[in-house]
Scaffold this motif. Structure first.
Motif, mmCIF file in Angstrom:
data_model
loop_
_atom_site.group_PDB
_atom_site.id
_atom_site.type_symbol
_atom_site.label_atom_id
_atom_site.label_comp_id
_atom_site.label_asym_id
_atom_site.label_seq_id
_atom_site.Cartn_x
_atom_site.Cartn_y
_atom_site.Cartn_z
ATOM 1 N N ASN A 55 0.618 -1.239 0.077
ATOM 2 C CA ASN A 55 0.087 0.031 -0.073
ATOM 3 C C ASN A 55 0.847 1.184 -0.092
ATOM 4 O OD1 ASN A 55 0.905 -0.262 2.620
ATOM 5 N ND2 ASN A 55 -0.817 0.349 3.704
ATOM 6 N N SER A 57 3.668 3.552 -2.126
ATOM 7 C CA SER A 57 4.585 3.684 -3.466
ATOM 8 C C SER A 57 6.014 3.899 -3.186
ATOM 9 C CB SER A 57 3.854 5.087 -4.243
ATOM 10 O OG SER A 57 4.855 5.427 -5.319
ATOM 11 N N PHE A 102 -2.741 5.259 -1.241
ATOM 12 C CA PHE A 102 -1.935 4.801 -2.464
ATOM 13 C C PHE A 102 -1.966 5.812 -3.760
ATOM 14 C CE2 PHE A 102 -0.599 2.339 -6.024
ATOM 15 C CZ PHE A 102 0.853 1.860 -5.561
ATOM 16 N N GLU A 103 -3.385 5.854 -4.106
ATOM 17 C CA GLU A 103 -3.435 6.694 -5.246
ATOM 18 C C GLU A 103 -2.649 8.372 -5.069
ATOM 19 O OE1 GLU A 103 -6.026 5.004 -3.432
ATOM 20 O OE2 GLU A 103 -5.927 3.287 -4.803
ATOM 21 N N GLN A 104 -3.052 8.696 -3.946
ATOM 22 C CA GLN A 104 -2.506 10.065 -3.982
ATOM 23 C C GLN A 104 -0.984 10.088 -3.804
ATOM 24 O OE1 GLN A 104 -4.747 10.596 -0.092
ATOM 25 N NE2 GLN A 104 -5.574 12.420 -0.960
ATOM 26 N N GLN A 105 -0.241 8.808 -3.380
ATOM 27 C CA GLN A 105 1.071 8.810 -3.408
ATOM 28 C C GLN A 105 1.399 8.749 -4.844
ATOM 29 O OE1 GLN A 105 2.476 5.333 -0.905
ATOM 30 N NE2 GLN A 105 0.710 5.647 0.214
ATOM 31 N N VAL A 106 0.894 8.015 -5.957
ATOM 32 C CA VAL A 106 1.295 8.045 -7.217
ATOM 33 C C VAL A 106 1.079 9.207 -7.768
ATOM 34 C CG1 VAL A 106 0.735 6.770 -9.334
ATOM 35 C CG2 VAL A 106 0.720 5.395 -7.087
ATOM 36 N N THR A 107 -0.009 9.982 -7.543
ATOM 37 C CA THR A 107 -0.413 11.295 -8.201
ATOM 38 C C THR A 107 0.998 12.388 -7.730
ATOM 39 O OG1 THR A 107 -2.735 10.908 -8.178
ATOM 40 C CG2 THR A 107 -1.930 13.224 -8.466
ATOM 41 N N ASP A 110 4.097 11.263 -9.232
ATOM 42 C CA ASP A 110 4.011 11.681 -10.725
ATOM 43 C C ASP A 110 4.389 13.191 -10.799
ATOM 44 O OD1 ASP A 110 3.411 9.125 -11.516
ATOM 45 O OD2 ASP A 110 1.494 9.449 -11.791
#
Length: 147
Positions: A55, A57, A102-107, A110
Motif C-alpha cells: 500500500n 509507492s 496509495f493513489e495520492q502517493q502515485v499522483t 508523478d
C-alpha cells in the motif's frame, strides 16, 4: 555468503536503500535511493534495505525520505563518535509522518517526477548558456588579441 543468507538479502526493484553509516564533513548520513535494477544484488552492511509494503509507492517514499534528509530529520538522528556518522535507524524510522492513500502517493510522485525533470532541464540549459557565454568571451578576447 551462503545461498540461504544471500536469497533473503537480494534486492528487489522498488526497495529503498538507506545510508546507515558514512556521510562526510559537508554531507550528513541518511540519504535514500530507490533500487530500480533487475540484476541480482545485495547491499553492504552500511546500507539498510527498506522494503515498501503493497500500500506504499516506492517512488513516493523515496521523495518522502529525501524530504526528511533535506529538512534535517536524518541529521537529528545521527550519532558520530569517530570520523564516520551513524544513523540511529530506530530513531529515524520512528519519525511520525502522514502517509496519504496509495493513489495520492502515485499522483504526488508523478507530479514530483515531472517537476524535478523540468528543473533538471532548466539546469542543463543554464549550464549550456554558461558554457556558450564563456566560449563567446574567449572568442572575443582572442579576436581582440589578434588585432
Amino acid at each position: 555468503m551462503p545461498a540461504g543468507q544471500r536469497a533473503s538479502r537480494l534486492l528487489r526493484p522498488g526497495d529503498l536503500l538507506l545510508e546507515g553509516s558514512g556521510g562526510g564533513e559537508r554531507t550528513n548520513v541518511g540519504r535514500v535511493v530507490q533500487w530500480t535494477g533487475n540484476e541480482s544484488a545485495v547491499c553492504s552492511n552500511f546500507i539498510r534495505v527498506l522494503r515498501p509494503t503493497s500500500n506504499c509507492s516506492s517512488r513516493y517514499l523515496t521523495y518522502l525520505h529525501r524530504s526528511l534528509y533535506a529538512t534535517g530529520i536524518s541529521a537529528a538522528c545521527t550519532k558520530q563518535t569517530t570520523g564516520i556518522q551513524n544513523l540511529d535507524v530506530r530513531a529515524y524510522l520512528s519519525t511520525r509522518v502522514d502517509i496519504p492513500a496509495f493513489e495520492q502517493q502515485v499522483t504526488i510522485a508523478d507530479f514530483l517526477d515531472r517537476e524535478t525533470s523540468w528543473i533538471a532541464q532548466l539546469d542543463e540549459r543554464a549550464r549550456r548558456v554558461a558554457e556558450l557565454s564563456v566560449a563567446a568571451s574567449r572568442s572575443e578576447i582572442d579576436t581582440r588579441l589578434e588585432k
